[in-house]
Design an enzyme around this catalytic site. Structure first.
Site, PDB file in Angstrom:
ATOM      1  N   HIS A  54      45.083  44.382  43.446  1.00 27.10           N
ATOM      2  CA  HIS A  54      44.612  45.625  44.059  1.00 27.10           C
ATOM      3  C   HIS A  54      45.449  45.889  45.314  1.00 27.10           C
ATOM      4  O   HIS A  54      46.063  44.972  45.871  1.00 27.10           O
ATOM      5  CB  HIS A  54      43.140  45.504  44.430  1.00 27.10           C
ATOM      6  CG  HIS A  54      42.222  45.498  43.243  1.00 27.10           C
ATOM      7  ND1 HIS A  54      40.890  45.809  43.352  1.00 27.10           N
ATOM      8  CD2 HIS A  54      42.438  45.198  41.935  1.00 27.10           C
ATOM      9  CE1 HIS A  54      40.315  45.722  42.167  1.00 27.10           C
ATOM     10  NE2 HIS A  54      41.237  45.340  41.288  1.00 27.10           N
ATOM     11  N   GLU A  56      44.715  46.418  48.441  1.00 23.17           N
ATOM     12  CA  GLU A  56      44.367  45.642  49.629  1.00 23.17           C
ATOM     13  C   GLU A  56      44.838  44.194  49.503  1.00 23.17           C
ATOM     14  O   GLU A  56      45.338  43.620  50.470  1.00 23.17           O
ATOM     15  CB  GLU A  56      42.844  45.667  49.857  1.00 23.17           C
ATOM     16  CG  GLU A  56      42.288  47.046  50.127  1.00 23.17           C
ATOM     17  CD  GLU A  56      41.830  47.785  48.869  1.00 23.17           C
ATOM     18  OE1 GLU A  56      40.987  48.693  49.009  1.00 23.17           O
ATOM     19  OE2 GLU A  56      42.304  47.453  47.758  1.00 23.17           O
ATOM     20  N   CYS A  84      36.707  47.511  47.011  1.00 26.17           N
ATOM     21  CA  CYS A  84      35.801  46.950  46.011  1.00 26.17           C
ATOM     22  C   CYS A  84      35.308  45.604  46.543  1.00 26.17           C
ATOM     23  O   CYS A  84      35.819  45.098  47.548  1.00 26.17           O
ATOM     24  CB  CYS A  84      36.526  46.791  44.677  1.00 26.17           C
ATOM     25  SG  CYS A  84      37.704  45.405  44.643  1.00 26.17           S
TER      26      CYS A  84
END
Length: 157
Positions: A54, A56, A84
């Site tokens: 992801h 991040e 998330c």
């Protein structure tokens, strides 16, 4: 606490470029230390066949490499979308000082990225989760932590 819109604009631009270039999903992240961008990341899940890639997480990996540390205290993360659960945990583990986000989790759900089920799973007792989770060989596994406690060269984190 207020974030810097310039860094959020960069995270948003990274997310859009990631889609239009065909590289991955609509997520971008920027990590800032002392007012300067030290790393960026985009969603590379489908590009790398890595479900943990992801934006991040890739930004945290890049920042840790750039700063030569696993501890990102003193850094802020700007992400194009509310993190998330996995990314939120990674941000906490990295010790970033602040999280600034653009889109909400509801916006992500409307675009087909619904993380609500993960929060629901975490709240369920282990025996009621969708993926079976079973404690096995705990008596043997505890030796890992015994070795860790005795290890003179350990670095706590």
């Amino acid at each position: 606490m207020q974030g810097n819109p310039i860094f959020m604009e960069q995270a948003i631009a990274l997310a859009t470029e990631n889609v239009t270039s065909g590289r991955g999903g609509p997520f971008g992240a920027v990590i800032v230390h002392e007012g300067k961008v030290v790393a960026t990341g985009v969603n590379l899940v489908t590009a790398t066949n890595d479900p943990t890639a992801h934006a991040e997480v890739t930004a945290i990996r890049n920042a840790s490499a750039a700063l030569a540390t696993f501890d990102l205290a003193g850094c802020e993360i700007y992400t194009s979308c509310e993190p998330c659960p996995m990314c939120l945990a990674a941000i906490y583990w990295s010790h970033c000082d602040a999280i600034f986000y653009g889109n909400t989790s509801a916006d992500a759900a409307a675009a087909g990225f619904d993380d609500a089920f993960l929060y629901q799973e975490i709240e369920r007792p282990l025996e009621q989760r969708r993926i079976p989770i079973v404690n096995l060989l705990r008596e043997q596994a505890i030796s890992n932590f015994e070795a860790w406690r005795k290890y003179a060269g350990r670095i706590d984190y």
